[in-house]
Design a protein around this motif. Sequence first.
Motif, PDB file in Angstrom:
ATOM      1  N   THR A 206     -17.549 -22.886 -65.335  1.00  0.00           N
ATOM      2  CA  THR A 206     -16.399 -23.673 -64.855  1.00  0.00           C
ATOM      3  C   THR A 206     -15.307 -22.956 -64.113  1.00  0.00           C
ATOM      4  OG1 THR A 206     -17.053 -25.098 -66.814  1.00  0.00           O
ATOM      5  CG2 THR A 206     -15.078 -25.357 -65.764  1.00  0.00           C
ATOM      6  N   LEU A 207     -15.103 -21.871 -64.584  1.00  0.00           N
ATOM      7  CA  LEU A 207     -13.986 -20.924 -63.970  1.00  0.00           C
ATOM      8  C   LEU A 207     -14.310 -20.650 -62.509  1.00  0.00           C
ATOM      9  CD1 LEU A 207     -11.162 -19.853 -63.863  1.00  0.00           C
ATOM     10  CD2 LEU A 207     -12.177 -17.946 -65.217  1.00  0.00           C
ATOM     11  N   GLY A 208     -15.655 -20.205 -62.407  1.00  0.00           N
ATOM     12  CA  GLY A 208     -16.166 -19.718 -61.328  1.00  0.00           C
ATOM     13  C   GLY A 208     -16.175 -21.035 -60.221  1.00  0.00           C
ATOM     14  N   SER A 209     -16.389 -22.026 -60.753  1.00  0.00           N
ATOM     15  CA  SER A 209     -16.482 -23.167 -59.745  1.00  0.00           C
ATOM     16  C   SER A 209     -15.097 -23.557 -59.012  1.00  0.00           C
ATOM     17  CB  SER A 209     -17.106 -24.334 -60.639  1.00  0.00           C
ATOM     18  OG  SER A 209     -17.128 -25.501 -59.630  1.00  0.00           O
ATOM     19  N   LEU A 210     -14.243 -23.424 -60.242  1.00  0.00           N
ATOM     20  CA  LEU A 210     -12.865 -24.016 -59.787  1.00  0.00           C
ATOM     21  C   LEU A 210     -12.145 -22.967 -58.570  1.00  0.00           C
ATOM     22  CD1 LEU A 210     -11.574 -25.080 -63.235  1.00  0.00           C
ATOM     23  CD2 LEU A 210     -11.913 -26.554 -61.343  1.00  0.00           C
ATOM     24  N   LEU A 211     -12.525 -21.769 -58.990  1.00  0.00           N
ATOM     25  CA  LEU A 211     -11.931 -20.535 -58.289  1.00  0.00           C
ATOM     26  C   LEU A 211     -12.829 -20.611 -56.856  1.00  0.00           C
ATOM     27  CD1 LEU A 211     -11.709 -17.447 -60.705  1.00  0.00           C
ATOM     28  CD2 LEU A 211      -9.991 -19.037 -59.942  1.00  0.00           C
ATOM     29  N   ALA A 212     -13.908 -20.985 -56.774  1.00  0.00           N
ATOM     30  CA  ALA A 212     -14.688 -20.993 -55.551  1.00  0.00           C
ATOM     31  C   ALA A 212     -14.098 -22.170 -54.604  1.00  0.00           C
ATOM     32  CB  ALA A 212     -16.241 -21.300 -55.969  1.00  0.00           C
ATOM     33  N   ALA A 254     -23.320 -24.249 -58.325  1.00  0.00           N
ATOM     34  CA  ALA A 254     -21.710 -24.773 -58.777  1.00  0.00           C
ATOM     35  C   ALA A 254     -21.118 -24.399 -57.427  1.00  0.00           C
ATOM     36  CB  ALA A 254     -21.302 -23.878 -59.952  1.00  0.00           C
ATOM     37  N   ALA A 255     -21.485 -22.846 -56.736  1.00  0.00           N
ATOM     38  CA  ALA A 255     -20.806 -22.368 -55.743  1.00  0.00           C
ATOM     39  C   ALA A 255     -20.975 -23.404 -54.342  1.00  0.00           C
ATOM     40  CB  ALA A 255     -21.336 -21.043 -55.280  1.00  0.00           C
ATOM     41  N   ARG A 256     -22.299 -23.761 -54.082  1.00  0.00           N
ATOM     42  CA  ARG A 256     -22.488 -24.805 -53.063  1.00  0.00           C
ATOM     43  C   ARG A 256     -21.841 -25.790 -53.326  1.00  0.00           C
ATOM     44  NH1 ARG A 256     -28.916 -23.474 -52.801  1.00  0.00           N
ATOM     45  NH2 ARG A 256     -28.840 -21.904 -51.315  1.00  0.00           N
ATOM     46  N   GLU A 257     -21.762 -26.701 -54.629  1.00  0.00           N
ATOM     47  CA  GLU A 257     -20.897 -27.758 -54.810  1.00  0.00           C
ATOM     48  C   GLU A 257     -19.540 -27.853 -54.436  1.00  0.00           C
ATOM     49  OE1 GLU A 257     -20.280 -31.272 -58.314  1.00  0.00           O
ATOM     50  OE2 GLU A 257     -21.554 -29.491 -58.652  1.00  0.00           O
ATOM     51  N   ALA A 258     -19.018 -26.385 -54.681  1.00  0.00           N
ATOM     52  CA  ALA A 258     -17.593 -26.113 -54.402  1.00  0.00           C
ATOM     53  C   ALA A 258     -17.181 -25.933 -53.111  1.00  0.00           C
ATOM     54  CB  ALA A 258     -17.182 -25.005 -55.247  1.00  0.00           C
ATOM     55  N   LEU A 263     -20.710 -17.550 -50.627  1.00  0.00           N
ATOM     56  CA  LEU A 263     -20.571 -16.961 -52.146  1.00  0.00           C
ATOM     57  C   LEU A 263     -21.847 -17.453 -52.717  1.00  0.00           C
ATOM     58  CD1 LEU A 263     -19.543 -15.597 -54.638  1.00  0.00           C
ATOM     59  CD2 LEU A 263     -18.317 -17.690 -54.979  1.00  0.00           C
ATOM     60  N   ALA A 264     -22.259 -18.754 -52.451  1.00  0.00           N
ATOM     61  CA  ALA A 264     -23.894 -19.225 -53.080  1.00  0.00           C
ATOM     62  C   ALA A 264     -24.776 -18.511 -52.436  1.00  0.00           C
ATOM     63  CB  ALA A 264     -23.946 -20.579 -52.520  1.00  0.00           C
ATOM     64  N   GLU A 265     -24.877 -17.855 -51.213  1.00  0.00           N
ATOM     65  CA  GLU A 265     -26.031 -17.008 -50.623  1.00  0.00           C
ATOM     66  C   GLU A 265     -25.842 -15.828 -51.297  1.00  0.00           C
ATOM     67  OE1 GLU A 265     -25.255 -17.047 -46.350  1.00  0.00           O
ATOM     68  OE2 GLU A 265     -25.962 -19.327 -46.178  1.00  0.00           O
ATOM     69  N   GLN A 266     -24.738 -15.134 -51.429  1.00  0.00           N
ATOM     70  CA  GLN A 266     -24.615 -14.060 -52.224  1.00  0.00           C
ATOM     71  C   GLN A 266     -25.141 -13.862 -53.496  1.00  0.00           C
ATOM     72  OE1 GLN A 266     -20.735 -12.610 -52.260  1.00  0.00           O
ATOM     73  NE2 GLN A 266     -21.179 -10.583 -53.380  1.00  0.00           N
ATOM     74  N   LEU A 267     -25.006 -15.020 -54.393  1.00  0.00           N
ATOM     75  CA  LEU A 267     -25.570 -15.271 -55.493  1.00  0.00           C
ATOM     76  C   LEU A 267     -27.016 -15.324 -55.721  1.00  0.00           C
ATOM     77  CD1 LEU A 267     -22.762 -17.359 -57.314  1.00  0.00           C
ATOM     78  CD2 LEU A 267     -23.217 -15.125 -58.075  1.00  0.00           C
ATOM     79  N   ALA A 268     -27.615 -16.101 -54.703  1.00  0.00           N
ATOM     80  CA  ALA A 268     -28.868 -16.353 -54.503  1.00  0.00           C
ATOM     81  C   ALA A 268     -29.681 -15.072 -54.170  1.00  0.00           C
ATOM     82  CB  ALA A 268     -29.166 -17.328 -53.193  1.00  0.00           C
ATOM     83  N   GLN A 269     -29.130 -14.145 -53.530  1.00  0.00           N
ATOM     84  CA  GLN A 269     -29.860 -12.745 -53.343  1.00  0.00           C
ATOM     85  C   GLN A 269     -30.073 -12.077 -54.526  1.00  0.00           C
ATOM     86  OE1 GLN A 269     -27.505 -11.007 -50.273  1.00  0.00           O
ATOM     87  NE2 GLN A 269     -27.964 -12.498 -48.583  1.00  0.00           N
TER      88      GLN A 269
END
Length: 271
Positions: A206-212, A254-258, A263-269
Amino acid sequence: MSHSPSAPSSAAAGTPGPAAGMPNPEPQALHARVTALLASPAITERRPPAEEPWPLPGPEPLDLAALYAVTDGLVLADGATLLRRGELARATDWLKQDRSLDWPEGLVVLGEHQELVVVLDLDPTGARAGGGILEAPHDGLSTFQRLDRSALGYLERHAGVGPGDPGPEQRLADAIARRDVAALHEALALPLYPGAERNAALGALTLGSLLAAAGDDAGALKAFERSVAARVRAARRGAGALERAAALRACVAAAREAGATTLAEQLAQQR
Protein backbone atom coordinates in the motif's frame (compact mmCIF):
# COMPACT_ATOMS: atom_id res chain seq x y z
CA MET A 1 3.63 -19.70 15.30
CA SER A 2 6.61 -21.77 16.39
CA HIS A 3 9.05 -20.61 19.02
CA SER A 4 11.51 -22.42 21.23
CA PRO A 5 10.63 -22.03 24.90
CA SER A 6 12.15 -19.01 26.58
CA ALA A 7 13.09 -18.60 30.22
CA PRO A 8 10.66 -16.80 32.50
CA SER A 9 11.56 -13.42 33.92
CA SER A 10 13.68 -13.40 37.04
CA ALA A 11 11.53 -10.67 38.60
CA ALA A 12 9.71 -11.70 41.74
CA ALA A 13 6.25 -13.16 41.26
CA GLY A 14 3.47 -11.04 42.67
CA THR A 15 5.25 -7.71 42.15
CA PRO A 16 3.25 -5.77 39.54
CA GLY A 17 5.10 -4.55 36.48
CA PRO A 18 4.23 -2.84 33.19
CA ALA A 19 2.03 -4.68 30.72
CA ALA A 20 3.96 -6.58 28.07
CA GLY A 21 5.40 -4.20 25.50
CA MET A 22 4.07 -1.09 27.24
CA PRO A 23 5.70 1.81 29.09
CA ASN A 24 5.10 2.06 32.83
CA PRO A 25 1.57 3.52 33.15
CA GLU A 26 0.60 6.04 35.81
CA PRO A 27 -1.38 4.35 38.63
CA GLN A 28 -3.88 7.21 38.71
CA ALA A 29 -4.54 6.88 34.99
CA LEU A 30 -4.93 3.11 35.32
CA HIS A 31 -7.40 3.57 38.17
CA ALA A 32 -9.48 6.00 36.10
CA ARG A 33 -9.55 3.60 33.16
CA VAL A 34 -10.53 0.63 35.31
CA THR A 35 -13.29 2.68 36.96
CA ALA A 36 -14.67 3.72 33.57
CA LEU A 37 -14.57 0.14 32.33
CA LEU A 38 -16.41 -1.27 35.33
CA ALA A 39 -19.07 1.45 35.05
CA SER A 40 -19.88 0.36 31.50
CA PRO A 41 -23.24 -1.34 30.89
CA ALA A 42 -21.32 -3.77 28.68
CA ILE A 43 -20.12 -5.51 31.86
CA THR A 44 -22.66 -8.28 32.49
CA GLU A 45 -20.84 -10.09 35.29
CA ARG A 46 -18.35 -8.71 37.78
CA ARG A 47 -16.92 -10.89 40.51
CA PRO A 48 -15.76 -9.52 43.88
CA PRO A 49 -11.99 -9.23 44.36
CA ALA A 50 -10.18 -12.21 45.86
CA GLU A 51 -6.98 -12.67 47.83
CA GLU A 52 -5.41 -14.98 45.24
CA PRO A 53 -1.76 -14.08 44.55
CA TRP A 54 -0.38 -13.70 41.03
CA PRO A 55 0.14 -17.36 40.08
CA LEU A 56 2.83 -17.04 37.42
CA PRO A 57 6.58 -16.39 37.25
CA GLY A 58 7.57 -12.79 36.75
CA PRO A 59 5.67 -9.64 37.68
CA GLU A 60 1.93 -9.23 37.23
CA PRO A 61 1.22 -6.57 34.58
CA LEU A 62 0.13 -3.35 36.25
CA ASP A 63 -3.12 -3.16 34.30
CA LEU A 64 -4.12 -6.66 35.42
CA ALA A 65 -3.13 -5.86 39.01
CA ALA A 66 -5.40 -2.81 38.86
CA LEU A 67 -8.26 -4.89 37.46
CA TYR A 68 -7.90 -7.78 39.89
CA ALA A 69 -7.72 -5.35 42.81
CA VAL A 70 -11.38 -4.52 42.26
CA THR A 71 -12.82 -7.53 40.43
CA ASP A 72 -11.76 -11.16 40.20
CA GLY A 73 -12.78 -11.61 36.59
CA LEU A 74 -15.33 -10.15 34.20
CA VAL A 75 -17.86 -11.14 31.56
CA LEU A 76 -18.86 -8.68 28.83
CA ALA A 77 -22.03 -8.54 26.79
CA ASP A 78 -20.23 -9.60 23.60
CA GLY A 79 -18.93 -12.75 25.29
CA ALA A 80 -15.43 -11.54 26.13
CA THR A 81 -14.34 -13.06 29.43
CA LEU A 82 -11.52 -12.35 31.87
CA LEU A 83 -10.78 -15.40 34.02
CA ARG A 84 -10.31 -15.23 37.76
CA ARG A 85 -6.71 -14.58 38.74
CA GLY A 86 -6.44 -17.98 40.43
CA GLU A 87 -7.66 -19.74 37.27
CA LEU A 88 -4.98 -18.43 34.92
CA ALA A 89 -2.23 -20.98 35.55
CA ARG A 90 -4.66 -23.90 35.84
CA ALA A 91 -6.48 -23.00 32.62
CA THR A 92 -3.18 -22.61 30.78
CA ASP A 93 -1.79 -25.93 32.01
CA TRP A 94 -5.02 -27.76 31.23
CA LEU A 95 -5.25 -26.39 27.68
CA LYS A 96 -1.60 -27.14 26.91
CA GLN A 97 -1.98 -30.72 28.13
CA ASP A 98 -5.39 -31.30 26.54
CA ARG A 99 -4.29 -30.04 23.12
CA SER A 100 -0.62 -31.12 23.36
CA LEU A 101 0.48 -27.53 22.81
CA ASP A 102 4.17 -26.67 22.67
CA TRP A 103 3.72 -23.07 23.72
CA PRO A 104 6.78 -21.05 24.67
CA GLU A 105 7.14 -19.64 28.16
CA GLY A 106 5.09 -16.55 28.86
CA LEU A 107 1.83 -17.48 27.09
CA VAL A 108 -1.09 -17.49 29.52
CA VAL A 109 -4.78 -18.22 28.93
CA LEU A 110 -6.56 -15.04 30.00
CA GLY A 111 -10.12 -15.76 28.91
CA GLU A 112 -12.19 -16.29 25.81
CA HIS A 113 -14.28 -14.45 23.27
CA GLN A 114 -16.89 -16.46 21.41
CA GLU A 115 -14.95 -19.17 19.53
CA LEU A 116 -11.56 -17.67 20.36
CA VAL A 117 -9.13 -18.21 23.21
CA VAL A 118 -7.72 -14.97 24.62
CA VAL A 119 -4.04 -15.30 25.52
CA LEU A 120 -1.71 -12.96 27.38
CA ASP A 121 1.84 -13.05 26.06
CA LEU A 122 4.15 -11.82 28.80
CA ASP A 123 7.13 -12.19 26.41
CA PRO A 124 9.65 -12.58 29.25
CA THR A 125 12.71 -12.48 26.99
CA GLY A 126 11.53 -9.83 24.54
CA ALA A 127 11.58 -12.33 21.67
CA ARG A 128 8.01 -11.69 20.49
CA ALA A 129 7.78 -7.96 19.86
CA GLY A 130 6.76 -7.15 23.42
CA GLY A 131 3.89 -9.62 23.63
CA GLY A 132 0.41 -8.36 24.46
CA ILE A 133 -3.10 -9.74 24.09
CA LEU A 134 -3.58 -12.42 21.47
CA GLU A 135 -6.53 -14.35 20.10
CA ALA A 136 -6.41 -17.85 18.65
CA PRO A 137 -9.22 -20.07 17.33
CA HIS A 138 -9.97 -23.26 19.24
CA ASP A 139 -8.94 -25.28 16.19
CA GLY A 140 -5.71 -23.34 15.66
CA LEU A 141 -4.16 -22.71 19.05
CA SER A 142 -0.70 -22.10 17.66
CA THR A 143 -1.86 -19.35 15.29
CA PHE A 144 -2.08 -16.06 17.11
CA GLN A 145 -3.25 -12.60 16.19
CA ARG A 146 -2.20 -9.74 18.45
CA LEU A 147 -5.13 -7.44 19.18
CA ASP A 148 -3.91 -5.17 21.94
CA ARG A 149 -0.90 -4.41 24.08
CA SER A 150 -2.74 -4.77 27.40
CA ALA A 151 -5.62 -6.72 28.91
CA LEU A 152 -7.23 -3.49 30.07
CA GLY A 153 -7.07 -2.05 26.57
CA TYR A 154 -8.56 -5.23 25.10
CA LEU A 155 -11.49 -5.11 27.53
CA GLU A 156 -11.99 -1.38 26.95
CA ARG A 157 -12.39 -1.91 23.23
CA HIS A 158 -14.87 -4.75 23.75
CA ALA A 159 -16.85 -2.63 26.19
CA GLY A 160 -16.77 0.35 23.84
CA VAL A 161 -15.30 2.71 26.44
CA GLY A 162 -12.07 3.66 24.71
CA PRO A 163 -9.59 2.91 21.94
CA GLY A 164 -7.63 0.48 24.09
CA ASP A 165 -3.90 0.07 23.63
CA PRO A 166 -3.70 -1.04 19.99
CA GLY A 167 -0.64 -2.99 18.98
CA PRO A 168 1.45 -2.25 15.89
CA GLU A 169 -0.62 -4.67 13.80
CA GLN A 170 -3.83 -2.74 14.48
CA ARG A 171 -2.07 0.56 13.84
CA LEU A 172 -0.84 -0.86 10.54
CA ALA A 173 -4.33 -2.05 9.59
CA ASP A 174 -5.75 1.39 10.37
CA ALA A 175 -3.03 3.08 8.31
CA ILE A 176 -3.75 0.76 5.37
CA ALA A 177 -7.47 1.52 5.57
CA ARG A 178 -6.80 5.27 5.65
CA ARG A 179 -4.06 5.02 3.00
CA ASP A 180 -2.02 7.34 5.21
CA VAL A 181 1.61 7.55 4.08
CA ALA A 182 2.99 8.96 7.33
CA ALA A 183 1.08 6.44 9.46
CA LEU A 184 2.24 3.59 7.22
CA HIS A 185 5.87 4.64 7.59
CA GLU A 186 5.41 4.81 11.36
CA ALA A 187 3.58 1.49 11.70
CA LEU A 188 6.00 -0.39 9.46
CA ALA A 189 8.88 0.82 11.61
CA LEU A 190 7.42 -0.94 14.67
CA PRO A 191 8.20 -4.57 15.52
CA LEU A 192 5.30 -6.80 14.47
CA TYR A 193 4.23 -9.95 16.24
CA PRO A 194 5.61 -13.22 14.81
CA GLY A 195 3.34 -14.44 12.04
CA ALA A 196 2.32 -10.93 10.93
CA GLU A 197 4.48 -10.94 7.80
CA ARG A 198 1.48 -10.78 5.48
CA ASN A 199 0.24 -7.71 7.34
CA ALA A 200 3.64 -6.14 6.74
CA ALA A 201 3.54 -7.16 3.07
CA LEU A 202 0.16 -5.52 2.53
CA GLY A 203 1.23 -2.40 4.39
CA ALA A 204 4.40 -2.08 2.33
CA LEU A 205 2.48 -2.73 -0.91
CA THR A 206 0.00 0.00 0.00
CA LEU A 207 2.82 2.39 0.87
CA GLY A 208 4.59 1.62 -2.41
CA SER A 209 1.43 2.33 -4.37
CA LEU A 210 0.90 5.68 -2.63
CA LEU A 211 4.52 6.75 -3.07
CA ALA A 212 4.45 5.72 -6.73
CA ALA A 213 1.32 7.81 -7.28
CA ALA A 214 3.12 10.75 -5.65
CA GLY A 215 6.06 10.39 -8.04
CA ASP A 216 8.52 9.05 -5.46
CA ASP A 217 9.78 6.08 -7.47
CA ALA A 218 12.80 5.50 -5.21
CA GLY A 219 10.69 5.35 -2.07
CA ALA A 220 8.08 3.23 -3.81
CA LEU A 221 10.71 0.75 -4.98
CA LYS A 222 11.98 0.29 -1.42
CA ALA A 223 8.44 -0.27 -0.18
CA PHE A 224 7.64 -2.75 -2.94
CA GLU A 225 10.86 -4.66 -2.26
CA ARG A 226 9.93 -4.80 1.41
CA SER A 227 6.51 -6.17 0.50
CA VAL A 228 8.08 -8.91 -1.62
CA ALA A 229 10.52 -9.85 1.14
CA ALA A 230 7.73 -10.06 3.72
CA ARG A 231 5.65 -12.35 1.52
CA VAL A 232 8.63 -14.61 0.92
CA ARG A 233 9.20 -14.87 4.69
CA ALA A 234 5.55 -15.82 5.12
CA ALA A 235 5.66 -18.53 2.44
CA ARG A 236 5.49 -22.16 3.43
CA ARG A 237 8.65 -24.19 3.04
CA GLY A 238 9.60 -24.70 -0.59
CA ALA A 239 7.16 -22.09 -1.90
CA GLY A 240 9.41 -19.05 -1.64
CA ALA A 241 10.04 -18.71 -5.38
CA LEU A 242 6.35 -18.92 -6.25
CA GLU A 243 5.47 -16.42 -3.54
CA ARG A 244 8.16 -14.02 -4.74
CA ALA A 245 6.81 -14.15 -8.29
CA ALA A 246 3.26 -13.53 -7.08
CA ALA A 247 4.41 -10.65 -4.88
CA LEU A 248 6.29 -9.03 -7.76
CA ARG A 249 3.21 -9.31 -9.98
CA ALA A 250 1.20 -7.51 -7.31
CA CYS A 251 3.82 -4.76 -7.11
CA VAL A 252 3.93 -4.37 -10.89
CA ALA A 253 0.15 -4.06 -11.00
CA ALA A 254 0.16 -1.51 -8.18
CA ALA A 255 2.84 0.58 -9.88
CA ARG A 256 0.98 0.56 -13.18
CA GLU A 257 -2.28 1.51 -11.48
CA ALA A 258 -0.44 4.41 -9.84
CA GLY A 259 0.78 5.59 -13.25
CA ALA A 260 4.43 4.73 -12.54
CA THR A 261 5.12 2.97 -15.84
CA THR A 262 8.92 3.08 -15.61
CA LEU A 263 8.86 1.67 -12.10
CA ALA A 264 6.45 -1.07 -13.17
CA GLU A 265 8.84 -2.09 -15.95
CA GLN A 266 11.77 -2.08 -13.52
CA LEU A 267 9.88 -4.38 -11.16
CA ALA A 268 8.75 -6.63 -14.02
CA GLN A 269 12.39 -7.25 -14.93
CA GLN A 270 12.98 -8.74 -11.46
CA ARG A 271 10.55 -11.59 -12.07
